[in-house]
Design an enzyme around this catalytic site. Structure first.
Site, short mmCIF file in Angstrom:
data_model
loop_
_atom_site.label_atom_id
_atom_site.label_comp_id
_atom_site.label_asym_id
_atom_site.label_seq_id
_atom_site.Cartn_x
_atom_site.Cartn_y
_atom_site.Cartn_z
N ARG A 107 -29.44 -2.17 5.01
CA ARG A 107 -29.12 -2.62 6.38
C ARG A 107 -28.28 -3.89 6.41
NH1 ARG A 107 -34.30 -0.80 7.16
NH2 ARG A 107 -34.37 1.16 8.30
N LYS A 129 -13.13 -5.72 10.53
CA LYS A 129 -13.21 -4.25 10.46
C LYS A 129 -13.37 -3.84 9.00
CE LYS A 129 -10.23 -2.79 14.32
NZ LYS A 129 -8.94 -2.16 14.65
N GLU A 171 3.65 -7.10 7.93
CA GLU A 171 2.59 -7.54 8.86
C GLU A 171 2.81 -9.00 9.26
OE1 GLU A 171 0.65 -5.26 10.06
OE2 GLU A 171 0.43 -3.73 8.52
N LYS A 213 -3.80 -13.83 13.64
CA LYS A 213 -4.71 -12.67 13.70
C LYS A 213 -6.11 -13.10 14.15
CE LYS A 213 -6.49 -8.44 11.97
NZ LYS A 213 -6.62 -7.40 10.99
N GLU A 223 -11.64 -4.78 20.11
CA GLU A 223 -10.42 -4.07 20.52
C GLU A 223 -10.56 -3.36 21.87
OE1 GLU A 223 -8.26 -2.50 17.15
OE2 GLU A 223 -7.15 -1.16 18.44
N ARG A 227 -6.56 -7.10 21.48
CA ARG A 227 -6.43 -6.83 20.04
C ARG A 227 -5.47 -5.69 19.75
NH1 ARG A 227 -11.12 -6.99 15.32
NH2 ARG A 227 -9.75 -6.28 13.66
N ASN A 231 -1.34 -3.64 16.92
CA ASN A 231 -0.81 -2.32 16.55
C ASN A 231 0.68 -2.19 16.84
OD1 ASN A 231 -3.29 -1.29 15.66
ND2 ASN A 231 -3.91 -0.95 17.79
N HIS A 234 2.96 0.23 15.02
CA HIS A 234 2.08 1.16 14.30
C HIS A 234 2.02 2.55 14.91
CE1 HIS A 234 0.99 -2.39 12.10
NE2 HIS A 234 0.11 -1.73 11.35
N HIS A 238 2.86 4.57 11.93
CA HIS A 238 1.83 5.43 11.33
C HIS A 238 2.29 6.87 11.26
CE1 HIS A 238 -2.16 3.07 11.72
NE2 HIS A 238 -1.72 3.10 10.48
N HIS A 253 2.66 1.34 3.41
CA HIS A 253 2.30 1.11 4.80
C HIS A 253 3.32 0.19 5.52
CE1 HIS A 253 -0.18 0.49 8.33
NE2 HIS A 253 -0.09 -0.82 8.16
N1 LIG Z 1 -9.73 -3.94 7.87
C1 LIG Z 1 -8.56 -4.12 8.45
O1 LIG Z 1 -8.45 -4.73 9.52
C2 LIG Z 1 -7.34 -3.60 7.77
C3 LIG Z 1 -6.06 -4.00 8.20
C4 LIG Z 1 -4.95 -3.53 7.52
C5 LIG Z 1 -5.10 -2.69 6.45
N2 LIG Z 1 -6.36 -2.31 6.05
C6 LIG Z 1 -6.54 -1.41 4.89
O2 LIG Z 1 -6.03 -2.04 3.72
C7 LIG Z 1 -5.71 -1.01 2.78
C8 LIG Z 1 -4.41 -1.35 2.11
O3 LIG Z 1 -4.53 -2.57 1.44
P1 LIG Z 1 -3.55 -2.99 0.25
O4 LIG Z 1 -2.16 -2.79 0.67
O5 LIG Z 1 -4.01 -4.33 -0.19
O6 LIG Z 1 -3.82 -1.85 -0.83
P2 LIG Z 1 -4.67 -1.80 -2.18
O7 LIG Z 1 -5.99 -2.41 -2.02
O8 LIG Z 1 -4.62 -0.36 -2.60
O9 LIG Z 1 -3.79 -2.66 -3.20
C9 LIG Z 1 -2.51 -2.24 -3.56
C10 LIG Z 1 -2.37 -2.19 -5.09
O10 LIG Z 1 -2.26 -3.50 -5.61
C11 LIG Z 1 -3.18 -3.69 -6.68
N3 LIG Z 1 -3.48 -5.13 -6.68
C12 LIG Z 1 -4.26 -5.80 -5.81
N4 LIG Z 1 -4.18 -7.12 -6.02
C13 LIG Z 1 -3.34 -7.28 -7.07
C14 LIG Z 1 -2.82 -8.43 -7.74
N5 LIG Z 1 -3.13 -9.66 -7.33
N6 LIG Z 1 -1.98 -8.23 -8.78
C15 LIG Z 1 -1.62 -6.98 -9.16
N7 LIG Z 1 -2.05 -5.87 -8.54
C16 LIG Z 1 -2.89 -6.02 -7.51
C17 LIG Z 1 -4.31 -2.78 -6.35
O11 LIG Z 1 -5.08 -2.46 -7.49
C18 LIG Z 1 -3.57 -1.56 -5.80
O12 LIG Z 1 -3.10 -0.76 -6.85
C19 LIG Z 1 -5.68 0.30 3.54
O13 LIG Z 1 -6.78 1.07 3.16
C20 LIG Z 1 -5.78 -0.13 4.99
O14 LIG Z 1 -6.47 0.83 5.78
C21 LIG Z 1 -7.45 -2.75 6.68
ZN LIG Z 2 -0.61 -2.37 9.46
#
Ligand SMILES: NC(=O)c1ccc[n+]([C@@H]2O[C@H](COP(=O)([O-])OP(=O)(O)OC[C@H]3O[C@@H](n4cnc5c(N)ncnc54)[C@H](O)[C@@H]3O)[C@@H](O)[C@H]2O)c1
Ligand SMILES: [Zn+2]
Length: 348
Positions: A107, A129, A171, A213, A223, A227, A231, A234, A238, A253
């Protein structure tokens, strides 16, 4: 710059021994993938008190229930109790999934985000989130849950592949376009042709983005209204991302969002919300950094269909965000399929 962090706050730090002191007395678990194990965990390993590493495979395809089961199982095997803390060291995938696993294990146990990609530092780690993908639906299962702290060390960006850095930068530009004309103009005036680790002062850029943010998500954490402006770019972005995922040339992305921002800026201009000059300026910088795309005509209709699927819509209308000037954004703006198609052509 070093900020004093209290619970639930976000800020730039240099990762050092003291920041983990407040977790003494708690069992510490660290979630990594193979890349963040190598590039982020090993360099800071000695700074950490006694801990247990949980390693998963890198990539969005592993942001699923099966990986959660593995994480919950590891927490169980190593007897994580309600007082344990999970440190999520990685990109948005690690942060979203680790946060979700922590928020639901027994929990809810404490978790800390140490984002290591630009996208995670300026976006995913802020706003509470957390969640996972489910049966091809992105972020379909999840909760709102605030981490104990978010420690952002921009040194981690040094090992990030350049394409990932550039993608995350979309972003940053989004935050400028929706909330800070001054910063947009500052970046625009630098006439950047590419984004590399040496292009900018990353502490300044990341701090600027998280402030925007946080400011927005604090006003509207769930949201209900405001908020939604996060987007911007997006709705169409998207749809582009989803469509090209099925091809052999998928976009990252941020690359798709960059095109989405051009398209949605075009719609802002067409709706007399911003000037033609503003639209052209936005298009110029985004194309300079992300390249000029040419989305072929036969694809446009399919991308429009993705945009319609993506959001709640009435008949042929969907709601999106538009700029009403550079640095200000409005939400719940109705756009039609025909307008989306026109905007995609204008973003080429
Ligand atoms: N929670 C939210 O509000 C929110 C907002 C935007 C995106 N997201 C989510 O974030 C995710 C995408 O995140 P991302 O782009 O960080 O992708 P990711 O976590 O897949 O990282 C991208 C790549 O970089 C590598 N990596 C990470 N840090 C590194 C470093 N310092 N040096 C070398 N390699 C490194 C990772 O292993 C991976 O292969 C998606 O799933 C998306 O839905 C969430
Ligand atoms: Zn985004």
């Amino acid at each position: 710059m070093t900020n004093q962090l209290t619970s639930n706050t976000v800020g730039i730090v240099k990762i050092e021994e003291q920041i983990f002191e407040k977790f003494s007395g708690q069992k510490i678990f660290i979630l990594v993938d193979e890349n963040t194990y190598l590039h982020c965990y090993l360099p800071i390993q000695k700074l950490l008190p006694t801990h247990q590493v949980i390693q998963i495979s890198a990539g969005e395809i592993y942001k699923n229930l099966e990986t959660c089961q593995y994480i919950w199982q590891q927490l169980t095997v190593y007897q994580a109790d309600r007082k344990s803390v999970l440190i999520n060291l990685g990109g948005g995938v690690i942060g979203d999934m680790g946060g979700f696993c922590a928020a639901t294990y027994k929990r809810g146990i404490d978790f800390v985000q140490i984002p290591s990609t630009l996208l995670a530092q300026v976006d995913a780690s802020v706003g509470g989130k957390v969640g996972i993908d489910f049966q091809h639906f992105k972020n379909h299962i999840g909760v709102f849950a605030l981490p104990k702290a978010v420690y952002i060390d921009t040194q981690f960006l040094k090992t990030l592949p350049n394409r990932e850095l550039r993608s995350g930068f979309a972003e940053v530009l989004k935050h400028c376009l929706i909330a800070d004309k001054g910063m947009w103009e500052k970046i625009y005036s630098q006439n950047l042709q590419n984004i590399t680790i040496n292009s900018l002062d990353w502490n300044e850029v990341v701090q600027h983005s998280i402030t925007i943010k946080q400011n927005i998500t604090n006003q509207d954490p769930h949201e209900k209204g405001l908020r939604k402006i996060l987007n911007f770019g997006h709705t169409i972005g998207h749809a582009i991302e989803s469509f090209y995922l099925q091809t052999d040339k998928p976009f990252l992305h941020g690359e798709a969002i960059a095109i989405g921002m051009i398209a949605e800026s075009y719609l802002s201009y067409k709706n007399n919300l911003i000037s033609k000059l503003d639209f052209e300026q936005i298009k110029k910088l985004l194309q300079q950094l992300y390249g000029q795309q040419s989305i072929e005509n036969p694809y446009i209709a399919e991308i429009v269909e993705f945009a319609l699927q993506d959001k709640k819509n009435e008949q042929n209308t969907i709601l999106t965000c538009l700029l009403n000037k550079i640095g200000n954004c409005i939400y719940n703006q109705a756009i039609t399929k025909i307008e989306i198609a026109e905007a995609l052509r204008a973003s080429n």
